[in-house]
Design an enzyme around this catalytic site. Structure first.
Site, PDB file in Angstrom:
ATOM      1  N   ASP A 270       0.853  -1.183   0.000  1.00 47.78           N
ATOM      2  CA  ASP A 270       0.000   0.000   0.000  1.00 47.78           C
ATOM      3  C   ASP A 270       0.889   1.233   0.000  1.00 47.78           C
ATOM      4  OD1 ASP A 270      -2.172  -1.576   0.015  1.00 47.78           O
ATOM      5  OD2 ASP A 270      -2.653  -1.328   2.135  1.00 47.78           O
TER       6      ASP A 270
ATOM      7  N   ASP B 246     -13.302  -6.508  -3.774  1.00 42.14           N
ATOM      8  CA  ASP B 246     -13.332  -6.766  -2.334  1.00 42.14           C
ATOM      9  C   ASP B 246     -14.748  -7.217  -1.998  1.00 42.14           C
ATOM     10  OD1 ASP B 246     -10.755  -5.681  -2.183  1.00 42.14           O
ATOM     11  OD2 ASP B 246     -11.536  -3.655  -1.822  1.00 42.14           O
TER      12      ASP B 246
END
Lengths: 193, 241
Positions: free
Chosen positions: B2, B121
């Site tokens: 990330d 997701d």
């Protein structure tokens, strides 16, 4: 040494350029015919659609120049496919360097694109002795033919690489294939007369 | 990994790295240690930060010789072009594709479907896998399997599925939806979320037909070393590089 990467608007030339820079070579990016003709080595990359790429080649006259080159030429991925007689992608005619080789789409039963690391088998020519997996990302392939110098199974064998006199084509991406990829690029550099 | 404002976020704890927050050093570390592919997810909120991402991609492409995917905040062909042109191999889209599904089509028409990863997701709610957007913050009414199929029809060349129920639990990948997902779409699938030990990699490759498995924290914290993981999988007859 002068190495030119043909820059005709199809795909990711930055990674190819970086891979040669890591080997201490500063490539020229160009679609200028004289520039390419006067190079010691030529790399013909390509990502994207065969039909679009072919028309980009034609616009700049590269379709006539490339088959005529006498110095070592390395076609990568779509570059290799366009060195064949034709491609089912957009039903286009290729440069016909690898004569009679017709690029086909993988069977719909398979996962397409074929993506990831696969072994190369039956290696000869510039790939002689190399067996480590290399990185593939493609939906079309060249069948095994008289120019094949490496095979990969997905699940039936196709041409991972081909060679004809001064022309080499790799379906996989040597610039993304770790150490073995680097070895292949080094061998290509050593072809300079 | 990330990335925020050009820096790796989430704890990273390596010895021998001069700057553990620098994504370029980390990318190099992982590629030298046998990672097969890297995924960078930009969680920067500002436009300024987005420019940093392009710069980061360029530096990563200079340093590493394995493929990498970049995602986060890509909402136009132009955004994707900037990243691909600077050396990214694939673009991953998530929320922007939910808001505007034709983005998948535009990207695959322009760059080929091999460049387009659809990241999904999802969470198991009332016996259904429901898709979430905005980094898992907003529930949609999309069904995981239907959305995956639609995405592939629109031109996605790969699915990166993260089970929100498994993510961060270290209890293993979400075998059941991954098994079904691999049956319902005909493109490569990357399993993500839940990896805590090497056995989980073995499990997901043995019990589902996924093509790759992704993990972050177990690598970042040095709980799993990639060379050891690969040896383990090889001794268990799982075909890997």
């Amino acid at each position: 040494m002068k190495l030119t990467i043909i820059n005709y608007g199809a795909g990711n030339v930055f990674s190819v350029k970086s891979a040669f820079q890591r080997l201490g070579i500063e490539p020229t990016l160009s679609n200028d015919l004289n520039e390419i003709r006067s190079s010691d080595l030529v790399v013909f990359p390509g990502v994207g659609h065969a039909e679009t790429a072919m028309s980009q080649l034609k616009e700049s006259g590269l379709d006539l120049l490339i088959p005529d080159l006498k110095q070592p030429v390395l076609g990568v991925c779509l570059g290799m496919q366009m060195m064949c007689e034709s491609s089912e992608e957009g039903d286009v005619k290729g440069l016909n360097i690898f004569e009679s080789v017709r690029v086909k789409r993988f069977d719909d039963e398979l996962k397409v694109p074929h993506m990831g690391w696969n072994e190369i088998l039956e290696t000869k020519g510039i790939l002689n002795g190399l067996i480590d997996p290399v990185y593939f990302i493609h939906s079309y392939f060249a069948p095994i033919n008289e120019y094949t110098i490496a095979e990969t199974n997905y699940p039936t064998a196709f041409s991972a690489a081909m060679e004809k006199v001064n022309f080499i084509g790799c379906q996989f991406h040597p610039e993304k294939s770790g150490e073995v990829g680097e070895e292949i690029l080094k061998r290509f550099l050593s072809l300079r007369k | 990994m990330d990335i925020k404002d050009g820096r790796t976020v989430k704890g990273i704890n390596f010895e021998g790295l001069i700057d553990a927050g620098d994504p370029v050093s980390l990318a190099k570390y992982y590629s030298e240690n046998g990672a097969d592919e890297l995924v960078f997810l930009d969680i920067t909120a500002t436009l300024e930060g987005r420019k940093t991402m392009v710069e980061m991609v360029r530096k990563v492409a200079r340093e590493i010789n394995i493929p990498f995917t970049v995602g986060g905040g890509i909402s136009s062909v132009e955004d994707a072009f900037n990243l691909l042109n600077n050396g990214a191999d694939k673009i991953s889209v998530n929320s922007s594709a939910i808001k505007n599904p034709s983005l998948i089509k535009d990207l695959s028409n322009r760059f080929g479907n091999q460049c387009v990863v659809l990241a999904i997701d999802a969470k198991f709610i009332d016996a259904k896998w429901i898709v979430f957007q905005a980094g898992g913050r907003i529930q949609t009414d999309l069904d995981l399997f239907e959305w995956a199929k639609e995405g592939v029809n629109l031109g996605a060349g790969e699915i990166l599925f993260t089970s929100m129920d498994n993510d961060g639990t270290k209890s293993g990948f979400a075998i059941d939806p991954l098994y079904k997902l691999a049956k319902c779409v005909n493109v490569p699938i990357i399993a993500s979320g839940g990896c805590g030990k090497v056995e989980h990699f073995k499990e997901v490759f043995e019990q589902t037909n996924v093509d790759a498995a992704l993990a972050a924290s177990v690598f970042h914290f040095g709980e799993i070393e990639i060379p050891a993981l690969k040896n383990y999988l090889k001794t268990n007859n799982i075909d890997i590089r």
